[in-house]
Motif scaffolding. Structure first.
Motif, PDB file in Angstrom:
ATOM      1  N   GLN A   1       0.834  -1.201   0.000  1.00 27.49           N
ATOM      2  CA  GLN A   1       0.000   0.000   0.000  1.00 27.49           C
ATOM      3  C   GLN A   1       0.868   1.249   0.000  1.00 27.49           C
ATOM      4  N   VAL A   2       0.363   2.259  -0.686  1.00 31.75           N
ATOM      5  CA  VAL A   2       1.046   3.555  -0.752  1.00 31.75           C
ATOM      6  C   VAL A   2       0.059   4.621  -0.310  1.00 31.75           C
ATOM      7  N   GLN A   3       0.506   5.520   0.537  1.00 28.48           N
ATOM      8  CA  GLN A   3      -0.314   6.647   0.952  1.00 28.48           C
ATOM      9  C   GLN A   3       0.313   7.923   0.393  1.00 28.48           C
ATOM     10  N   ALA A  24       4.844  10.798  -0.064  1.00 27.56           N
ATOM     11  CA  ALA A  24       4.472   9.389  -0.181  1.00 27.56           C
ATOM     12  C   ALA A  24       4.977   8.611   1.023  1.00 27.56           C
ATOM     13  N   SER A  25       4.193   7.647   1.442  1.00 32.73           N
ATOM     14  CA  SER A  25       4.595   6.756   2.536  1.00 32.73           C
ATOM     15  C   SER A  25       4.061   5.354   2.247  1.00 32.73           C
ATOM     16  N   ALA A  29       9.221   1.774  -2.226  1.00 31.01           N
ATOM     17  CA  ALA A  29      10.075   1.140  -3.229  1.00 31.01           C
ATOM     18  C   ALA A  29       9.284   0.583  -4.398  1.00 31.01           C
ATOM     19  N   SER A  30       7.982   0.419  -4.215  1.00 34.65           N
ATOM     20  CA  SER A  30       7.147  -0.138  -5.286  1.00 34.65           C
ATOM     21  C   SER A  30       6.715   0.910  -6.300  1.00 34.65           C
ATOM     22  N   ILE A  31       6.971   2.190  -5.993  1.00 33.61           N
ATOM     23  CA  ILE A  31       6.509   3.266  -6.876  1.00 33.61           C
ATOM     24  C   ILE A  31       7.433   3.402  -8.080  1.00 33.61           C
ATOM     25  N   GLN A 103      -0.233  -0.848 -10.020  1.00 34.15           N
ATOM     26  CA  GLN A 103      -1.273  -0.455  -9.069  1.00 34.15           C
ATOM     27  C   GLN A 103      -1.305   1.063  -9.006  1.00 34.15           C
ATOM     28  N   ASN A 104      -2.506   1.610  -8.862  1.00 31.05           N
ATOM     29  CA  ASN A 104      -2.701   3.057  -8.832  1.00 31.05           C
ATOM     30  C   ASN A 104      -3.092   3.518  -7.442  1.00 31.05           C
ATOM     31  N   TYR A 105      -2.435   4.574  -6.978  1.00 33.38           N
ATOM     32  CA  TYR A 105      -2.777   5.178  -5.699  1.00 33.38           C
ATOM     33  C   TYR A 105      -2.986   6.675  -5.892  1.00 33.38           C
TER      34      TYR A 105
END
Length: 116
Positions: A1-3, A24-25, A29-31, A103-105
């Motif tokens: 998950q990314v916030q 971002a938090s 590393a997945s971004i 994945q989109n955040y």
């Protein structure tokens, strides 16, 4: 998950400048690529600018030469410097992050209002 949390919006007169930030938090590393989108009242959300992890940028034609996107991977932040603002730039601006797994955040958005 990314916030994602945006900040820096506000009210500015035409011709002025604003700087938006996105923090971002989470699974940083997945971004892969990060983007700024905006949505004006009664209009569809549109892409404003994007930047890859390696720093490659792209801009919407409407903001080319006026806006500058940047990213600090060490601080997990992305910014959008907006210059020569005009009333057509009025919108809610959203931070978006796309991971390597596509994945989109989204952030909650920040309001930018440009008065004439």
């Amino acid at each position: 998950q990314v916030q994602l949390v945006e900040s820096g919006g506000g009210l500015v007169q035409a011709g002025g400048s604003l700087r938006l930030s996105c923090a971002a938090s989470g699974s940083i590393a997945s971004i892969n690529t990060m983007y700024w989108y905006r949505q004006a009242p009664g209009k569809q959300r549109e892409l404003v600018a994007g930047i890859t992890r390696g720093g490659i940028t792209n801009y919407a034609e409407s903001v080319e030469g006026r806006f500058a996107i940047s990213r600090d991977n060490a601080k997990n932040t992305m910014s959008l410097q907006m210059n020569s603002l005009n009333p057509e730039d009025t919108a809610v601006y959203y931070c978006n992050a796309v991971t390597w797994l596509r994945q989109n955040y989204w952030g909650q958005g920040t309001q930018v209002t440009v008065s004439s």
